[in-house]
Scaffold this motif. Sequence first.
Motif, mmCIF file in Angstrom:
data_model
loop_
_atom_site.group_PDB
_atom_site.id
_atom_site.type_symbol
_atom_site.label_atom_id
_atom_site.label_comp_id
_atom_site.label_asym_id
_atom_site.label_seq_id
_atom_site.Cartn_x
_atom_site.Cartn_y
_atom_site.Cartn_z
ATOM 1 N N GLN A 177 0.616 -1.093 0.087
ATOM 2 C CA GLN A 177 0.159 -0.061 0.028
ATOM 3 C C GLN A 177 0.898 1.111 -0.165
ATOM 4 N N HIS A 178 0.668 2.312 -0.793
ATOM 5 C CA HIS A 178 1.276 3.641 -0.893
ATOM 6 C C HIS A 178 0.421 4.540 -0.654
ATOM 7 N N GLU A 179 1.038 5.559 0.278
ATOM 8 C CA GLU A 179 -0.058 6.645 0.286
ATOM 9 C C GLU A 179 -0.080 7.648 -0.366
ATOM 10 N N LEU A 180 1.180 7.955 -1.176
ATOM 11 C CA LEU A 180 1.085 8.655 -2.450
ATOM 12 C C LEU A 180 1.766 8.083 -3.586
ATOM 13 N N ALA A 181 1.054 8.054 -4.514
ATOM 14 C CA ALA A 181 1.595 7.724 -5.998
ATOM 15 C C ALA A 181 1.449 9.018 -6.914
ATOM 16 N N VAL A 182 2.083 8.613 -8.129
ATOM 17 C CA VAL A 182 2.355 10.006 -8.987
ATOM 18 C C VAL A 182 2.158 9.284 -10.211
ATOM 19 N N CYS A 183 0.896 9.806 -10.972
ATOM 20 C CA CYS A 183 0.767 9.439 -12.534
ATOM 21 C C CYS A 183 1.423 10.750 -13.351
ATOM 22 N N VAL A 184 2.399 10.408 -14.325
ATOM 23 C CA VAL A 184 3.162 11.294 -15.048
ATOM 24 C C VAL A 184 2.476 11.306 -16.430
ATOM 25 N N ALA A 185 2.540 12.339 -17.001
ATOM 26 C CA ALA A 185 1.843 12.488 -18.303
ATOM 27 C C ALA A 185 2.684 11.669 -19.328
ATOM 28 N N PRO A 186 2.158 11.244 -20.317
ATOM 29 C CA PRO A 186 2.873 10.188 -21.394
ATOM 30 C C PRO A 186 4.179 11.095 -21.892
ATOM 31 N N MET A 187 5.176 10.281 -22.266
ATOM 32 C CA MET A 187 6.257 10.676 -22.811
ATOM 33 C C MET A 187 6.321 10.641 -24.257
ATOM 34 N N TYR A 188 6.392 11.719 -25.112
ATOM 35 C CA TYR A 188 6.513 11.662 -26.533
ATOM 36 C C TYR A 188 7.794 12.085 -26.958
ATOM 37 N N ILE A 189 8.506 11.463 -27.738
ATOM 38 C CA ILE A 189 9.766 11.825 -28.273
ATOM 39 C C ILE A 189 10.676 12.081 -27.209
ATOM 40 N N TYR A 190 10.839 11.744 -26.094
ATOM 41 C CA TYR A 190 11.498 12.207 -24.791
ATOM 42 C C TYR A 190 12.864 11.876 -24.697
ATOM 43 N N THR A 191 13.752 13.025 -24.748
ATOM 44 C CA THR A 191 15.272 12.576 -24.816
ATOM 45 C C THR A 191 16.003 13.671 -23.592
ATOM 46 N N ASP A 192 15.204 14.366 -22.886
ATOM 47 C CA ASP A 192 15.881 15.145 -21.865
ATOM 48 C C ASP A 192 15.626 14.292 -20.313
ATOM 49 N N TRP A 193 16.654 13.298 -20.287
ATOM 50 C CA TRP A 193 16.661 12.553 -19.168
ATOM 51 C C TRP A 193 17.082 13.205 -17.800
ATOM 52 N N GLU A 194 17.581 14.239 -18.258
ATOM 53 C CA GLU A 194 18.068 15.202 -17.058
ATOM 54 C C GLU A 194 17.017 15.648 -16.234
ATOM 55 N N ILE A 195 16.146 16.290 -16.841
ATOM 56 C CA ILE A 195 14.840 16.897 -16.304
ATOM 57 C C ILE A 195 13.970 15.837 -15.610
ATOM 58 N N MET A 196 14.014 14.658 -16.357
ATOM 59 C CA MET A 196 13.144 13.371 -15.987
ATOM 60 C C MET A 196 13.895 12.964 -14.523
ATOM 61 N N LEU A 197 15.009 12.941 -14.421
ATOM 62 C CA LEU A 197 15.907 12.623 -13.186
ATOM 63 C C LEU A 197 15.489 13.626 -11.848
ATOM 64 N N THR A 198 15.540 14.915 -12.113
ATOM 65 C CA THR A 198 14.920 15.844 -11.434
ATOM 66 C C THR A 198 13.652 15.501 -10.883
ATOM 67 N N GLY A 199 12.598 15.452 -11.844
ATOM 68 C CA GLY A 199 11.280 15.244 -11.419
ATOM 69 C C GLY A 199 11.157 13.956 -10.611
ATOM 70 N N ILE A 200 11.806 12.893 -10.823
ATOM 71 C CA ILE A 200 11.492 11.721 -10.131
ATOM 72 C C ILE A 200 12.418 11.785 -8.888
#
Length: 509
Positions: A177-200
């Motif tokens: 059981q998780h108190e807080l889950a996050v649903c991220v918007a779909p990724m299209y042609i996503y190449t900027d993994w640095e911003i992704m790491l910051t968000g996650i």
Amino acid sequence: PMQVLNRARIRLIHLTMGKTNWCDVAFKLALIISASLCGAALWHRTINMWSMKNLGDAFLVKEIGSRMIVLGTFFREKAEQNVNGKFAIVHFLGDGREVHDLYCHSTMPDGRPLTTRAMIQRIHQGKRAANDICAWAGHIAECEVSESTNGPFRISITRDSSDALIVTPEIPKEKKQHELAVCVAPMYIYTDWEIMLTGIETWLALGATKIIVPIQSASETTYKILQEYEKQGIEESHVNCLFYAKSFADMVVFTDIDDMLLPVHPEQVKPGGNIDVLRKIFDDHPQAGSLLFEHRDTQLRLPTESPSSLAAVAFDFLRDSKAKQNCQVWRMKTRVAVKAARVDSVNMHETGIHRFGYVQTRVPCRIGHFYHLRHSFQYVADSTPIELNNLATMLNNNWQSRLDSTFRSLLNETLNRSDTDSFRDFDRCMSAINEEHWTLHVSRCLTPHVCYSRLRRDMSCVASTTDYQFVRSGSGYLIGQDKQRFIPALTNCEAPVPVFTDGNHYFAP
């Protein structure tokens, strides 16, 4: 004698009038047939057959019928029911201009068939509710199935179960059981993994323990990183995030990867802080099923050179974020947080269907808001000063622990550069669509799918693809997914167009 003769004549006339003159009838019929044949011959000699067909086309009416694309099927959680029985949810995409019918067919324990009609609700009014530019919208169909149904059942548009689509409800594998889950918007042609790491890393640091990231196409580096994260509770693909998360999540946030919930005064950031913020707001508003947050554009200056490996990643660039938009009293773009059991649908910027009388509650900016750390926000207008030093320190410390526990296999591997070219290409497309709106004549609905990326990238990408099957039911169609898998993307890092691999009719949907 004359009177007798006259009576005889009158009787003869009456008898003659009562009989059919078949010679006259035959003559008239022959005349009509001859005239018809002569007229048809003359018409055929002077008028082209296609002209006759075109005249007949004036009486034709186009009947498209329903074309429902099934996105996912789930069983209703027992804790969310206020009636007895077992219910299934069918999430489908359909034309909002059509009236949809759906029937569910299952088998009772004694072998008798059970057919029930689904209650269908449109998730929301679409992006353009006043017109049909964006006519297609998500729908939720809920129907009763047999208590013994624990796997596949059939759905159709009519009561006839002979032409039905087999669907298999998804059973979440997550037991924790998780108190807080996050649903991220779909990724299209996503190449900027640095911003992704910051968000996650920000969401994990502030209390989220489950993050779900749907992928249509992304760079291979992005995909590899998500695969490693997956072992720690981050899933790399799912399109029905809310219903998928209902069984294990209390609260769910819907956001873009570069949008994060931070304290109003971000220097007060602390581990798990988002859970405290959300829990307090829900406690203060017991009738709230969902919370509608504003988000504020926040200055972001990424490093000039992209890290060449995960070992070289650091979040010190956040220290250069010195400004965000202030809390003016005006409607900004929004993000949504929900109590999972209280809602049935969420658009990225609003909630759709609430259950049991719960409502959407707007959160004032001064109480809490999201920070939009977008790649293009070098400078922010109408700003107020902020300090993200504490967040940068927290993320750096957590990242060092993550390298030792999660990313050992990728630690020193040379990675494709993290770039924002795909974002800039997408921005140009969005700007062109916005310019169309000023003319009041638009050529397309505003969704990422209508943008074609003209760039050719010197990096390998992966894409999600799905085989589809269809069933013609009555005068409509049901379209379902067959096999989903990841494959090499096209040369511009886009996903290929999916195809039909099976169908029961010679008409395609």
